[in-house]
Design a protein around this motif. Structure first.
Motif, PDB file in Angstrom:
ATOM      1  N   LEU A 195       0.872  -1.174   0.000  1.00 27.62           N
ATOM      2  CA  LEU A 195       0.000   0.000   0.000  1.00 27.62           C
ATOM      3  C   LEU A 195       0.906   1.220   0.000  1.00 27.62           C
ATOM      4  O   LEU A 195       1.808   1.313   0.830  1.00 27.62           O
ATOM      5  CB  LEU A 195      -0.897   0.001   1.242  1.00 27.62           C
ATOM      6  N   VAL A 196       0.658   2.163  -0.912  1.00 29.30           N
ATOM      7  CA  VAL A 196       1.520   3.330  -1.064  1.00 29.30           C
ATOM      8  C   VAL A 196       0.714   4.593  -0.796  1.00 29.30           C
ATOM      9  O   VAL A 196      -0.316   4.834  -1.426  1.00 29.30           O
ATOM     10  CB  VAL A 196       2.149   3.375  -2.480  1.00 29.30           C
ATOM     11  N   GLU A 219       5.587   3.307   1.883  1.00 29.65           N
ATOM     12  CA  GLU A 219       5.123   1.972   1.541  1.00 29.65           C
ATOM     13  C   GLU A 219       4.834   1.166   2.797  1.00 29.65           C
ATOM     14  O   GLU A 219       5.626   1.146   3.736  1.00 29.65           O
ATOM     15  CB  GLU A 219       6.174   1.255   0.703  1.00 29.65           C
ATOM     16  N   PHE A 220       3.693   0.487   2.783  1.00 23.79           N
ATOM     17  CA  PHE A 220       3.276  -0.372   3.882  1.00 23.79           C
ATOM     18  C   PHE A 220       2.919  -1.721   3.289  1.00 23.79           C
ATOM     19  O   PHE A 220       2.169  -1.787   2.320  1.00 23.79           O
ATOM     20  CB  PHE A 220       2.054   0.214   4.600  1.00 23.79           C
ATOM     21  N   PHE A 221       3.462  -2.784   3.861  1.00 24.65           N
ATOM     22  CA  PHE A 221       3.177  -4.126   3.385  1.00 24.65           C
ATOM     23  C   PHE A 221       2.169  -4.768   4.324  1.00 24.65           C
ATOM     24  O   PHE A 221       2.314  -4.708   5.534  1.00 24.65           O
ATOM     25  CB  PHE A 221       4.458  -4.953   3.311  1.00 24.65           C
ATOM     26  N   LEU A 222       1.165  -5.381   3.721  1.00 23.22           N
ATOM     27  CA  LEU A 222       0.081  -5.981   4.488  1.00 23.22           C
ATOM     28  C   LEU A 222      -0.188  -7.367   3.927  1.00 23.22           C
ATOM     29  O   LEU A 222      -0.195  -7.555   2.697  1.00 23.22           O
ATOM     30  CB  LEU A 222      -1.167  -5.098   4.369  1.00 23.22           C
ATOM     31  N   VAL A 238       0.259  -4.009  -5.803  1.00 18.90           N
ATOM     32  CA  VAL A 238       0.584  -2.666  -5.321  1.00 18.90           C
ATOM     33  C   VAL A 238      -0.653  -1.796  -5.498  1.00 18.90           C
ATOM     34  O   VAL A 238      -1.247  -1.757  -6.566  1.00 18.90           O
ATOM     35  CB  VAL A 238       1.763  -2.045  -6.109  1.00 18.90           C
ATOM     36  N   ILE A 239      -1.031  -1.100  -4.420  1.00 16.54           N
ATOM     37  CA  ILE A 239      -2.174  -0.192  -4.491  1.00 16.54           C
ATOM     38  C   ILE A 239      -1.708   1.196  -4.076  1.00 16.54           C
ATOM     39  O   ILE A 239      -1.177   1.379  -2.982  1.00 16.54           O
ATOM     40  CB  ILE A 239      -3.339  -0.645  -3.589  1.00 16.54           C
ATOM     41  N   GLN A 240      -1.907   2.163  -4.953  1.00 19.10           N
ATOM     42  CA  GLN A 240      -1.562   3.564  -4.694  1.00 19.10           C
ATOM     43  C   GLN A 240      -2.782   4.258  -4.091  1.00 19.10           C
ATOM     44  O   GLN A 240      -3.893   4.103  -4.589  1.00 19.10           O
ATOM     45  CB  GLN A 240      -1.198   4.277  -6.006  1.00 19.10           C
ATOM     46  N   GLU A 296      -0.878   4.332   7.786  1.00 18.85           N
ATOM     47  CA  GLU A 296      -0.268   3.509   8.828  1.00 18.85           C
ATOM     48  C   GLU A 296      -1.306   3.086   9.855  1.00 18.85           C
ATOM     49  O   GLU A 296      -1.368   1.922  10.267  1.00 18.85           O
ATOM     50  CB  GLU A 296       0.849   4.262   9.541  1.00 18.85           C
ATOM     51  N   ARG A 297      -2.158   4.009  10.274  1.00 20.01           N
ATOM     52  CA  ARG A 297      -3.194   3.670  11.247  1.00 20.01           C
ATOM     53  C   ARG A 297      -4.226   2.712  10.659  1.00 20.01           C
ATOM     54  O   ARG A 297      -4.752   1.856  11.363  1.00 20.01           O
ATOM     55  CB  ARG A 297      -3.848   4.933  11.783  1.00 20.01           C
TER      56      ARG A 297
END
Length: 122
Positions: free
Chosen positions: A32-33, A39-42, A69-71, A81-82
Motif C-alpha cells: 500500500l503506497v 510503503e506499507f506491506f500488508l 501494489v495499491i496507490q 499507517e493507522r
C-alpha cells in the motif's frame, strides 16, 4: 487528506519491513503506497478480508491485482499507517470471545481516519 502535520510520526515498524522476494512472498503481501510514497506491506489475506475496496482492487483484471501494489494518492502516510494497524487489529480480534480492547485513535486524526475507513470500507 492534505495535512502533513503528523507525517513524521509514522512508525518504521510498518514501512519497508518485508522484502518482497519474487520466489515466495510476491503473492502473500500487498504493498500500500501513501500520497507521499510511503510503503506499507500488508498480508494479502488480511487486506482482502478486512476491506471490500482493497478486495475489489485485488480481484479481476486490474493493475493492482497483477502488481500487488495499491496507490492511495489521497491518503497520507500517517493515516495509512493507522489503517494498516487497524486491519491487523480487526483480524486479530474478529473471532474473539474475550473482551476486545479499544483501538486507540488520537482526536487529531479521527476525522481523516474516518474518511479513509469509509473509502476503504473497513
Amino acid at each position: 487528506f492534505t495535512s502533513n502535520k503528523y507525517s513524521n510520526k509514522s512508525s518504521s515498524v510498518f514501512r519497508n519491513t518485508i522484502n518482497m522476494n519474487e520466489d515466495n512472498d510476491e503473492g502473500k503481501y500487498v504493498k500500500l503506497v501513501s500520497s507521499e510514497g510511503q510503503e506499507f506491506f500488508l498480508d494479502k489475506e488480511i487486506a482482502m478480508a478486512s476491506s471490500s475496496t482493497i478486495c475489489k482492487m485485488l480481484e479481476g483484471e486490474f493493475r493492482e491485482a497483477r502488481d500487488n501494489v495499491i496507490q492511495f494518492p489521497a491518503i497520507d502516510g500517517y493515516i495509512l499507517e493507522r489503517v494498516v494497524r487497524y486491519l491487523h487489529y480487526k483480524a486479530q480480534y474478529s473471532n474473539s470471545s474475550a473482551r476486545i480492547p479499544d483501538f486507540p485513535i488520537e482526536p487529531e486524526v479521527a476525522l481523516e481516519l474516518l474518511i479513509a475507513a469509509k473509502y476503504l470500507d473497513c
